[in-house]
Design a protein around this motif. Structure first.
Motif, PDB file in Angstrom:
ATOM      1  N   PRO A 114       0.791  -1.237   0.000  1.00 52.16           N
ATOM      2  CA  PRO A 114       0.000   0.000   0.000  1.00 52.16           C
ATOM      3  C   PRO A 114       0.824   1.288   0.000  1.00 52.16           C
ATOM      4  CG  PRO A 114      -1.000  -1.597   1.472  1.00 52.16           C
ATOM      5  CD  PRO A 114       0.311  -2.194   1.015  1.00 52.16           C
ATOM      6  N   HIS A 115       1.969   1.304   0.672  1.00 50.38           N
ATOM      7  CA  HIS A 115       2.748   2.543   0.736  1.00 50.38           C
ATOM      8  C   HIS A 115       3.404   2.912  -0.605  1.00 50.38           C
ATOM      9  CE1 HIS A 115       6.014  -0.370   1.477  1.00 50.38           C
ATOM     10  NE2 HIS A 115       6.833   0.580   1.037  1.00 50.38           N
ATOM     11  N   LEU A 116       3.360   2.014  -1.597  1.00 45.64           N
ATOM     12  CA  LEU A 116       3.952   2.302  -2.903  1.00 45.64           C
ATOM     13  C   LEU A 116       2.924   2.677  -3.977  1.00 45.64           C
ATOM     14  CD1 LEU A 116       6.622  -0.536  -2.993  1.00 45.64           C
ATOM     15  CD2 LEU A 116       7.011   1.909  -2.628  1.00 45.64           C
ATOM     16  N   VAL A 117       1.654   2.651  -3.623  1.00 40.05           N
ATOM     17  CA  VAL A 117       0.591   2.925  -4.602  1.00 40.05           C
ATOM     18  C   VAL A 117       0.782   4.292  -5.256  1.00 40.05           C
ATOM     19  CG1 VAL A 117      -1.886   3.367  -4.864  1.00 40.05           C
ATOM     20  CG2 VAL A 117      -1.092   1.344  -3.619  1.00 40.05           C
ATOM     21  N   ALA A 118       1.020   5.326  -4.475  1.00 35.09           N
ATOM     22  CA  ALA A 118       1.154   6.675  -5.040  1.00 35.09           C
ATOM     23  C   ALA A 118       2.311   6.750  -6.043  1.00 35.09           C
ATOM     24  CB  ALA A 118       1.350   7.699  -3.930  1.00 35.09           C
ATOM     25  N   LEU A 119       3.396   6.056  -5.754  1.00 39.81           N
ATOM     26  CA  LEU A 119       4.530   6.045  -6.682  1.00 39.81           C
ATOM     27  C   LEU A 119       4.095   5.502  -8.039  1.00 39.81           C
ATOM     28  CD1 LEU A 119       7.607   6.177  -7.383  1.00 39.81           C
ATOM     29  CD2 LEU A 119       7.712   3.810  -6.581  1.00 39.81           C
ATOM     30  N   TYR A 120       3.431   4.351  -8.048  1.00 38.80           N
ATOM     31  CA  TYR A 120       3.064   3.743  -9.321  1.00 38.80           C
ATOM     32  C   TYR A 120       1.887   4.445 -10.000  1.00 38.80           C
ATOM     33  CZ  TYR A 120       6.532   0.248  -8.322  1.00 38.80           C
ATOM     34  OH  TYR A 120       7.727  -0.368  -8.067  1.00 38.80           O
ATOM     35  N   GLN A 121       1.052   5.112  -9.234  1.00 34.10           N
ATOM     36  CA  GLN A 121      -0.015   5.901  -9.856  1.00 34.10           C
ATOM     37  C   GLN A 121       0.574   7.025 -10.709  1.00 34.10           C
ATOM     38  OE1 GLN A 121      -2.376   6.767  -6.327  1.00 34.10           O
ATOM     39  NE2 GLN A 121      -3.956   5.311  -6.989  1.00 34.10           N
ATOM     40  N   LYS A 122       1.729   7.548 -10.321  1.00 39.67           N
ATOM     41  CA  LYS A 122       2.400   8.577 -11.130  1.00 39.67           C
ATOM     42  C   LYS A 122       2.748   8.059 -12.522  1.00 39.67           C
ATOM     43  CE  LYS A 122       6.051   9.721  -8.843  1.00 39.67           C
ATOM     44  NZ  LYS A 122       7.203  10.302  -8.142  1.00 39.67           N
TER      45      LYS A 122
END
Length: 145
Positions: A114-122
């Motif tokens: 979950p803590h990496l979701v924002a990275l991959y959404q980019k």
């Protein structure tokens, strides 16, 4: 910033360092797994394409795409601590997308915490399902990676 990407093959001089990174980051948590096991599975095959990024001629990170159950997966995205914050994850993800397109795939998938979701959404990945404690994300591939 001077970056370059190359495939990670069995004879690649970077293979041992990448195996050490992957073992320390992920595989050391599995029973009966050694750095040697990681080294063996890392070189490019029909089911896996590994690649590395260099920053100013220094090995800085690695990633791979795998082909499993009719899907193409981004895996093992790793940037060494001393090179983080320089946009190298983006270089690795974009290379993976381009390589997947060249190999005829329409989607690139990944499993992440979950803590990496924002990275991959980019990078245009969206959550498509949940599996145990991991989120499955997918990105539709287009020629304008």
């Amino acid at each position: 910033m001077c970056t370059s990407i190359s495939l990670l093959l069995a004879e690649s001089k970077e293979l041992q360092q990448v195996a050490n990174w992957y073992y320390k980051q992920w595989d050391s948590k599995q029973l009966n797994t050694s750095v040697s096991d990681v080294t063996t599975k890392l070189s490019s095959t029909e089911q896996r394409v590994g690649f590395v990024v260099h920053f100013n001629e220094q090995l800085a990170g690695a990633a791979e795409i795998k082909f499993n159950n009719g899907r193409c997966w981004l895996d093992g995205v790793y940037v060494d601590d001393g090179f983080r914050g320089k946009g190298l994850a983006e270089v690795l993800v974009n290379f993976a997308k381009q390589r997947a397109i060249e190999l005829g795939w329409s989607f690139l998938n990944l499993k992440c915490e979950p803590h990496l979701v924002a990275l991959y959404q980019k990078y245009n990945f969206e959550i498509v399902e949940t599996h145990n404690d991991k989120l499955i994300m997918s990105c539709k591939l287009t020629a304008d990676v």
